[in-house]
Design a protein around this motif. Structure first.
Motif, PDB file in Angstrom:
ATOM      1  N   ALA A   1       3.174   4.327  -1.158  1.00 19.16           N
ATOM      2  CA  ALA A   1       3.335   5.310  -2.336  1.00 19.16           C
ATOM      3  C   ALA A   1       4.288   4.804  -3.525  1.00 19.16           C
TER       4      ALA A   1
ATOM      5  N   TYR B   1       7.739   9.579  -3.457  1.00 19.21           N
ATOM      6  CA  TYR B   1       6.243   9.300  -3.505  1.00 19.21           C
ATOM      7  C   TYR B   1       5.695   9.567  -2.119  1.00 19.21           C
TER       8      TYR B   1
ATOM      9  N   ASP C   1       0.858  -1.176   0.026  1.00 20.20           N
ATOM     10  CA  ASP C   1      -0.117   0.020  -0.018  1.00 20.20           C
ATOM     11  C   ASP C   1       0.783   1.431   0.046  1.00 20.20           C
TER      12      ASP C   1
ATOM     13  N   PHE D   1       1.087   9.762  -0.521  1.00 26.00           N
ATOM     14  CA  PHE D   1      -0.239   9.645  -0.868  1.00 26.00           C
ATOM     15  C   PHE D   1      -0.812  11.272  -0.494  1.00 26.00           C
TER      16      PHE D   1
ATOM     17  N   LEU E   1      -1.604  10.521  -5.769  1.00 28.05           N
ATOM     18  CA  LEU E   1      -0.273  10.251  -5.682  1.00 28.05           C
ATOM     19  C   LEU E   1       0.727  11.487  -5.859  1.00 28.05           C
TER      20      LEU E   1
ATOM     21  N   LYS F   1      -7.152   2.466  -9.000  1.00 27.01           N
ATOM     22  CA  LYS F   1      -6.660   1.594  -8.126  1.00 27.01           C
ATOM     23  C   LYS F   1      -6.622   0.084  -8.755  1.00 27.01           C
TER      24      LYS F   1
ATOM     25  N   TRP G   1      -6.243   6.470  -5.943  1.00 31.39           N
ATOM     26  CA  TRP G   1      -5.110   7.119  -4.876  1.00 31.39           C
ATOM     27  C   TRP G   1      -5.034   8.461  -5.685  1.00 31.39           C
TER      28      TRP G   1
ATOM     29  N   ASP H   1      -5.635   8.500  -0.199  1.00 32.40           N
ATOM     30  CA  ASP H   1      -5.837   7.051  -0.630  1.00 32.40           C
ATOM     31  C   ASP H   1      -7.214   6.601  -0.663  1.00 32.40           C
TER      32      ASP H   1
END
Length: 271
Positions: free
Chosen positions: A32, A152, A30, A154, A174, A194, A172, A157
């Motif tokens: 980023a 990276y 999960d 989030f 990002l 996703k 997400w 999310d």
């Protein structure tokens, strides 16, 4: 009172280690950066050949049209992806070509062939944010980016992307930040679907953290089982311009090889 034996403690420690490993693995999935890698590694075939139209709109709404072909090849073991673009219309840009060699452990190489000059010009790394042949797209937009050049995170999310047909899709948000402090556009925030790991929209920011450009997918379809962005738009809010890119035909797994992405092939269109 019953006390734990040494073997009981050992079993508990092993069980705890297994649980911790599972939690760590799930957290990694999960993360980023994991999402960014899934975007890069998603199925786009071994190679592809596409016919495209580019429309460039200036501040007054006047439009110029261009036609081009784009060849792509996924990298094999120890080699990166390859891309070759060649313009076929109009005459003032016909046979202009752009070649990208991505390298997993070194800087990518980019080459621009200008038939009027009859020579190939190497695009330096610091030029990757510059306009690609007068469009609102940069050389990096066309040639792809190196995951390792960015960090990276989030910004959200559990959002949804509103598709042009009115449907919503889980996504997400990002954020990507360039490690290069001199990057012209050091930050972007992208919608990543996703279930498909496709970027469908993005805001691009300058060094003052002002939104300068906006990217949007206008048509997303499966072609030969591969999710493909067929209509995209890049708008430059600072300059009041936009570039539309439409794919009229694309074929996957057509049998391209690295020999189709040489500097000789880059210049071959002018012969």
């Amino acid at each position: 009172m019953k006390w734990f034996t040494q073997s009981d403690v050992g079993r508990l420690l092993i069980a705890g280690a297994v649980v911790f490993s599972l939690i760590t693995a799930l957290a990694a999935q999960d993360s980023a950066e994991w999402v960014a890698r899934q975007v890069r590694d998603r199925n786009t075939g071994r190679d592809s050949r596409a016919d495209m139209r580019m429309r460039l709109y200036d501040r007054q709404g006047r439009v110029r049209e261009r036609a081009l072909t784009m060849l792509r090849l996924r990298g094999g073991k120890g080699s990166g992806d390859r891309a070759l673009i060649r313009f076929t219309y109009p005459n003032d840009i016909r046979n202009t070509g752009f070649l990208v060699w991505e390298h997993p452990d070194a800087d990518d190489e980019r080459f621009l062939y200008l038939p009027a000059l009859g020579r190939v010009r190497r695009i330096a790394g610091q030029e990757k944010d510059e306009s690609f042949v007068g469009s609102d797209l940069s050389y990096e937009d066309i040639g792809g980016r190196d995951i390792a050049d960015y960090t990276y995170a989030f910004t959200a999310d559990n959002v949804s992307w509103l598709a042009p047909d009115g449907t919503r899709h889980p996504a997400w948000l990002l954020e990507s930040r360039a490690k290069d402090t001199n990057a012209e556009f050091p930050r972007s925030v992208s919608f990543v679907l996703k279930e498909k790991f496709v970027i469908t929209a993005a805001d691009v920011f300058n060094r003052r953290n002002e939104r300068v450009k906006h990217f949007e997918v206008k048509r997303l379809e499966q072609v030969e089982g591969i999710w493909t962005a067929l209509d995209v738009v890049m708008s430059n809010e600072r300059d009041g311009t936009r570039t539309e890119l439409t794919t009229s035909k694309i074929d996957y797994n057509v049998g391209l090889t690295e020999q189709d992405f040489s500097r000789r092939q880059l210049e071959a269109g002018a012969r």
